[in-house]
Design a protein around this motif. Structure first.
Motif, PDB file in Angstrom:
ATOM      1  N   ILE A 150       0.860  -1.175   0.000  1.00 33.66           N
ATOM      2  CA  ILE A 150       0.000   0.000   0.000  1.00 33.66           C
ATOM      3  C   ILE A 150       0.896   1.224   0.000  1.00 33.66           C
ATOM      4  O   ILE A 150       1.733   1.396   0.882  1.00 33.66           O
ATOM      5  CB  ILE A 150      -0.922   0.007   1.230  1.00 33.66           C
ATOM      6  N   GLU A 151       0.733   2.084  -1.002  1.00 28.31           N
ATOM      7  CA  GLU A 151       1.575   3.272  -1.152  1.00 28.31           C
ATOM      8  C   GLU A 151       0.776   4.516  -0.775  1.00 28.31           C
ATOM      9  O   GLU A 151      -0.113   4.948  -1.516  1.00 28.31           O
ATOM     10  CB  GLU A 151       2.084   3.384  -2.587  1.00 28.31           C
ATOM     11  N   ASP A 152       1.085   5.071   0.374  1.00 31.64           N
ATOM     12  CA  ASP A 152       0.426   6.279   0.857  1.00 31.64           C
ATOM     13  C   ASP A 152       1.093   7.488   0.207  1.00 31.64           C
ATOM     14  O   ASP A 152       2.189   7.888   0.598  1.00 31.64           O
ATOM     15  CB  ASP A 152       0.532   6.328   2.385  1.00 31.64           C
ATOM     16  N   ALA A 153       0.410   8.053  -0.785  1.00 31.79           N
ATOM     17  CA  ALA A 153       0.915   9.245  -1.475  1.00 31.79           C
ATOM     18  C   ALA A 153       0.083  10.469  -1.098  1.00 31.79           C
ATOM     19  O   ALA A 153      -0.033  11.417  -1.888  1.00 31.79           O
ATOM     20  CB  ALA A 153       0.891   9.024  -2.984  1.00 31.79           C
ATOM     21  N   CYS A 154      -0.473  10.471   0.122  1.00 33.15           N
ATOM     22  CA  CYS A 154      -1.321  11.590   0.553  1.00 33.15           C
ATOM     23  C   CYS A 154      -0.549  12.899   0.584  1.00 33.15           C
ATOM     24  O   CYS A 154      -1.129  13.967   0.367  1.00 33.15           O
ATOM     25  CB  CYS A 154      -1.917  11.291   1.925  1.00 33.15           C
ATOM     26  N   GLN A 155       0.766  12.851   0.860  1.00 37.56           N
ATOM     27  CA  GLN A 155       1.601  14.052   0.796  1.00 37.56           C
ATOM     28  C   GLN A 155       2.252  14.231  -0.572  1.00 37.56           C
ATOM     29  O   GLN A 155       3.028  15.162  -0.759  1.00 37.56           O
ATOM     30  CB  GLN A 155       2.711  13.981   1.851  1.00 37.56           C
ATOM     31  N   TYR A 156       1.942  13.352  -1.519  1.00 40.98           N
ATOM     32  CA  TYR A 156       2.771  13.259  -2.710  1.00 40.98           C
ATOM     33  C   TYR A 156       2.030  13.333  -4.038  1.00 40.98           C
ATOM     34  O   TYR A 156       2.498  12.778  -5.034  1.00 40.98           O
ATOM     35  CB  TYR A 156       3.560  11.940  -2.631  1.00 40.98           C
ATOM     36  N   PRO A 157       0.868  14.003  -4.135  1.00 42.37           N
ATOM     37  CA  PRO A 157       0.203  14.055  -5.436  1.00 42.37           C
ATOM     38  C   PRO A 157       1.041  14.822  -6.451  1.00 42.37           C
ATOM     39  O   PRO A 157       1.646  15.838  -6.139  1.00 42.37           O
ATOM     40  CB  PRO A 157      -1.103  14.809  -5.125  1.00 42.37           C
ATOM     41  N   GLY A 158       1.106  14.281  -7.652  1.00 41.78           N
ATOM     42  CA  GLY A 158       1.872  14.928  -8.706  1.00 41.78           C
ATOM     43  C   GLY A 158       3.330  14.539  -8.754  1.00 41.78           C
ATOM     44  O   GLY A 158       4.045  14.938  -9.676  1.00 41.78           O
ATOM     45  N   GLY A 210      -2.908   2.525  -3.903  1.00 41.75           N
ATOM     46  CA  GLY A 210      -2.321   3.790  -3.448  1.00 41.75           C
ATOM     47  C   GLY A 210      -3.396   4.718  -2.923  1.00 41.75           C
ATOM     48  O   GLY A 210      -4.594   4.508  -3.160  1.00 41.75           O
ATOM     49  N   THR A 211      -2.964   5.747  -2.209  1.00 39.27           N
ATOM     50  CA  THR A 211      -3.925   6.681  -1.623  1.00 39.27           C
ATOM     51  C   THR A 211      -3.499   8.131  -1.848  1.00 39.27           C
ATOM     52  O   THR A 211      -2.307   8.440  -1.903  1.00 39.27           O
ATOM     53  CB  THR A 211      -4.093   6.452  -0.111  1.00 39.27           C
ATOM     54  N   LEU A 212      -4.499   9.019  -1.943  1.00 33.23           N
ATOM     55  CA  LEU A 212      -4.300  10.453  -2.039  1.00 33.23           C
ATOM     56  C   LEU A 212      -5.186  11.138  -1.004  1.00 33.23           C
ATOM     57  O   LEU A 212      -6.200  10.577  -0.579  1.00 33.23           O
ATOM     58  CB  LEU A 212      -4.681  10.973  -3.436  1.00 33.23           C
ATOM     59  N   SER A 213      -4.810  12.360  -0.625  1.00 33.27           N
ATOM     60  CA  SER A 213      -5.610  13.152   0.302  1.00 33.27           C
ATOM     61  C   SER A 213      -5.880  14.529  -0.295  1.00 33.27           C
ATOM     62  O   SER A 213      -5.011  15.122  -0.931  1.00 33.27           O
ATOM     63  CB  SER A 213      -4.891  13.325   1.643  1.00 33.27           C
ATOM     64  N   PHE A 214      -7.104  15.023  -0.050  1.00 38.74           N
ATOM     65  CA  PHE A 214      -7.497  16.361  -0.495  1.00 38.74           C
ATOM     66  C   PHE A 214      -7.881  17.227   0.707  1.00 38.74           C
ATOM     67  O   PHE A 214      -8.776  18.069   0.634  1.00 38.74           O
ATOM     68  CB  PHE A 214      -8.670  16.272  -1.475  1.00 38.74           C
ATOM     69  N   GLY A 215      -7.204  17.026   1.829  1.00 34.50           N
ATOM     70  CA  GLY A 215      -7.489  17.796   3.029  1.00 34.50           C
ATOM     71  C   GLY A 215      -7.199  19.277   2.844  1.00 34.50           C
ATOM     72  O   GLY A 215      -6.556  19.704   1.874  1.00 34.50           O
ATOM     73  N   GLY A 216      -7.648  20.080   3.807  1.00 30.05           N
ATOM     74  CA  GLY A 216      -7.602  21.525   3.675  1.00 30.05           C
ATOM     75  C   GLY A 216      -6.219  22.113   3.506  1.00 30.05           C
ATOM     76  O   GLY A 216      -6.072  23.208   2.951  1.00 30.05           O
ATOM     77  N   SER A 217      -5.176  21.423   3.977  1.00 31.69           N
ATOM     78  CA  SER A 217      -3.820  21.948   3.842  1.00 31.69           C
ATOM     79  C   SER A 217      -3.049  21.298   2.703  1.00 31.69           C
ATOM     80  O   SER A 217      -1.909  21.669   2.444  1.00 31.69           O
ATOM     81  CB  SER A 217      -3.041  21.717   5.143  1.00 31.69           C
ATOM     82  N   LYS A 218      -3.671  20.334   2.013  1.00 33.14           N
ATOM     83  CA  LYS A 218      -2.944  19.535   1.032  1.00 33.14           C
ATOM     84  C   LYS A 218      -2.729  20.279  -0.286  1.00 33.14           C
ATOM     85  O   LYS A 218      -3.336  21.319  -0.558  1.00 33.14           O
ATOM     86  CB  LYS A 218      -3.691  18.224   0.776  1.00 33.14           C
ATOM     87  N   LEU A 219      -1.865  19.712  -1.118  1.00 31.38           N
ATOM     88  CA  LEU A 219      -1.537  20.328  -2.402  1.00 31.38           C
ATOM     89  C   LEU A 219      -2.757  20.405  -3.315  1.00 31.38           C
ATOM     90  O   LEU A 219      -2.895  21.334  -4.115  1.00 31.38           O
ATOM     91  CB  LEU A 219      -0.415  19.552  -3.090  1.00 31.38           C
ATOM     92  N   LEU A 220      -3.619  19.398  -3.263  1.00 29.46           N
ATOM     93  CA  LEU A 220      -4.932  19.431  -3.899  1.00 29.46           C
ATOM     94  C   LEU A 220      -5.942  19.524  -2.766  1.00 29.46           C
ATOM     95  O   LEU A 220      -6.098  18.575  -1.993  1.00 29.46           O
ATOM     96  CB  LEU A 220      -5.187  18.174  -4.738  1.00 29.46           C
ATOM     97  N   SER A 221      -6.618  20.648  -2.640  1.00 33.99           N
ATOM     98  CA  SER A 221      -7.397  20.909  -1.436  1.00 33.99           C
ATOM     99  C   SER A 221      -8.876  21.106  -1.731  1.00 33.99           C
ATOM    100  O   SER A 221      -9.255  21.896  -2.586  1.00 33.99           O
ATOM    101  CB  SER A 221      -6.859  22.168  -0.733  1.00 33.99           C
ATOM    102  N   ALA A 222      -9.705  20.355  -0.984  1.00 28.34           N
ATOM    103  CA  ALA A 222     -11.151  20.567  -1.007  1.00 28.34           C
ATOM    104  C   ALA A 222     -11.693  20.615   0.412  1.00 28.34           C
ATOM    105  O   ALA A 222     -12.869  20.341   0.634  1.00 28.34           O
ATOM    106  CB  ALA A 222     -11.836  19.456  -1.795  1.00 28.34           C
ATOM    107  N   GLY A 223     -10.833  20.931   1.367  1.00 27.61           N
ATOM    108  CA  GLY A 223     -11.220  20.914   2.772  1.00 27.61           C
ATOM    109  C   GLY A 223     -11.137  19.524   3.342  1.00 27.61           C
ATOM    110  O   GLY A 223     -10.514  19.287   4.387  1.00 27.61           O
ATOM    111  N   ARG A 224     -11.763  18.579   2.681  1.00 26.96           N
ATOM    112  CA  ARG A 224     -11.702  17.153   3.008  1.00 26.96           C
ATOM    113  C   ARG A 224     -11.707  16.382   1.699  1.00 26.96           C
ATOM    114  O   ARG A 224     -11.966  16.930   0.639  1.00 26.96           O
ATOM    115  CB  ARG A 224     -12.913  16.717   3.850  1.00 26.96           C
ATOM    116  N   GLY A 225     -11.460  15.099   1.782  1.00 31.43           N
ATOM    117  CA  GLY A 225     -11.562  14.248   0.601  1.00 31.43           C
ATOM    118  C   GLY A 225     -10.313  13.422   0.392  1.00 31.43           C
ATOM    119  O   GLY A 225      -9.248  13.698   0.946  1.00 31.43           O
ATOM    120  N   GLY A 226     -10.464  12.372  -0.414  1.00 32.15           N
ATOM    121  CA  GLY A 226      -9.335  11.500  -0.706  1.00 32.15           C
ATOM    122  C   GLY A 226      -9.656  10.601  -1.881  1.00 32.15           C
ATOM    123  O   GLY A 226     -10.748  10.655  -2.461  1.00 32.15           O
ATOM    124  N   ALA A 227      -8.688   9.773  -2.242  1.00 28.61           N
ATOM    125  CA  ALA A 227      -8.868   8.845  -3.356  1.00 28.61           C
ATOM    126  C   ALA A 227      -8.045   7.591  -3.116  1.00 28.61           C
ATOM    127  O   ALA A 227      -6.983   7.639  -2.491  1.00 28.61           O
ATOM    128  CB  ALA A 227      -8.464   9.501  -4.684  1.00 28.61           C
TER     129      ALA A 227
END
Length: 400
Positions: free
Chosen positions: A167-175, A190-207
């Motif tokens: 499992i590759e956690d790329a929540c800090q690593y989109p792009g 793999g995983t991505l995060s769209f939290g409020g401080s993240k590089l791709l931000s929607a307040g919350r969210g993930g993939a």
């Protein structure tokens, strides 16, 4: 008053308005929000934006199947479920990691097995992963942290030999790219995060990302069965998808800008970057992302100033430095997490890592220049800062 006196000692801050905010104003995001109001898509269960975002993320990740969800933490838990992790299993992860990853393993009734990190990069050490395999190991969970890069080919090969999921956690690593492949596509999932401080931000969210292969489809099918309750258990909304799509389309350009600006901070005494040197990156096909630019902080280079006081002094100047994560050994007891030895390097990372929040790396200019000026100001006054600035206790209780 001495004009060079640090703000934490009463001087004028270099950036009186504080660090650049996040998310920034973005005309494309503004347009997406206005369109949501005009069409009414902001309040729909189903609309075009979720599917458009899924397609864009798939194209960015080598045709991966994309399951959108409510957050990065949710994405990691769904990845574990998709990998078949159940009660009684073991999941290997870094002894220096975001605490939610270990908590997600525990939530499934499995045992987190914490291993040490490399001393130079503070990323999970492949040799430590290999040594931790047992008959109960079901998965290895690795995270790219603070601009650093996990040695994915080596970890991938070790998991393949052992027959366990990666499992590759790329929540800090989109792009980002790792050895020529998009981050998040080296693992079985793999995983991505769209939290409020993240590089791709929607307040919350993930993939959650799974390969377009039979094995990847089996993982995706487990996830669909788990979240399918009539309604999706952990959805991403049309409104979130609409604001994420223009950010995703601009990500490659912004990743290049952040990488170039981060490279200007590589030669500061007492702050060793966790990211690999740019020349090594280019030759290996690696392109780091900088959600947090991480550094190994050396107190000796700052007259013995503690990490916590250093970060407080930088914050007072309007430069967003913070301590990194706590080592898992300070957060979880051995009753809940199996620690493979003393994990000296993970413990050191928990004590000495500092991270620079990414907005200054995107804006550049005065925001970027202020970083080096503020560091040298704090260095020059480190003795007085240490004597004058109290630091509240940073000890953390074990979770029993």
């Amino acid at each position: 008053m001495n004009p060079d006196r640090p703000a934490i000692l009463g001087g004028a801050p270099l950036r009186p308005d504080g660090p650049p905010g996040w998310p920034p104003r973005d005309s494309a995001v503004d347009a997406a929000l206005r369109a949501l109001i005009e069409t009414g898509d902001w309040g729909r269960y189903h609309g075009p934006h979720v599917e458009a975002l899924r397609e864009a993320l798939s194209a960015m990740h080598a045709g991966a199947n994309v399951h959108l969800c409510a957050g990065g933490t949710a994405a990691v838990e769904l990845a574990l479920i998709g990998a078949g992790v159940e009660a009684g299993d073991e999941v290997i992860l870094s002894g220096y990691d975001f605490r939610a990853n270990a908590a997600n393993v525990l939530a499934l009734g499995a045992t987190p097995v914490a291993v040490d990190v490399r001393p130079d990069t503070w990323q999970i050490a492949p040799a430590a992963v290999l040594a931790a395999f047992t008959s109960k190991t079901k998965a290895v969970l690795v995270s790219h942290l603070h601009g650093g890069v996990v040695e994915m080919p080596t970890v991938r090969a070790a998991c393949d030999r052992a027959g366990v999921a990666l499992i590759e956690d790329a929540c800090q690593y989109p792009g980002a790219a790792v050895r020529g492949r998009p981050a998040g596509t080296w693992g079985d999932v793999g995983t991505l995060s769209f939290g409020g401080s993240k590089l791709l931000s929607a307040g919350r969210g993930g993939a959650v990302l799974t390969a377009p292969t039979p094995a990847g489809e089996r993982i995706a099918a487990r996830i669909r069965r788990y979240v399918g309750r009539g309604n999706d258990l952990s959805p991403l909304s049309e409104m979130q998808a609409a604001v994420l799509l223009p950010q995703a389309l601009a990500l490659a350009e912004r990743t290049a800008v952040r990488g170039g600006n981060a490279a200007t901070l590589r030669s500061i005494d007492g702050l060793k970057p966790l990211a690999p040197p740019p020349a090594r990156e280019a030759s290996s096909g690696t392109v780091p992302a900088f959600y947090k630019a991480g550094f190994q902080y050396d107190p000796a280079a700052f007259d013995g100033l503690s990490r916590e006081r250093f970060c407080a002094a930088m914050r007072a100047e309007g430069v967003a430095f913070d301590p990194g994560f706590a080592a898992l050994s300070t957060l979880f007891s051995a009753k809940r997490v199996r620690f493979e030895g003393d994990l000296p390097h993970a413990s050191e990372a928990g004590r000495r890592c500092v991270v620079l929040h990414h907005p200054a790396l995107l804006t550049g200019g005065e925001d970027l220049a202020a970083i080096s000026v503020a560091i040298e100001r704090v260095r020059a006054w480190a003795g007085e800062i240490a004597a004058a600035v109290p630091v509240s206790s940073t000890s953390q209780s074990l979770e029993l």
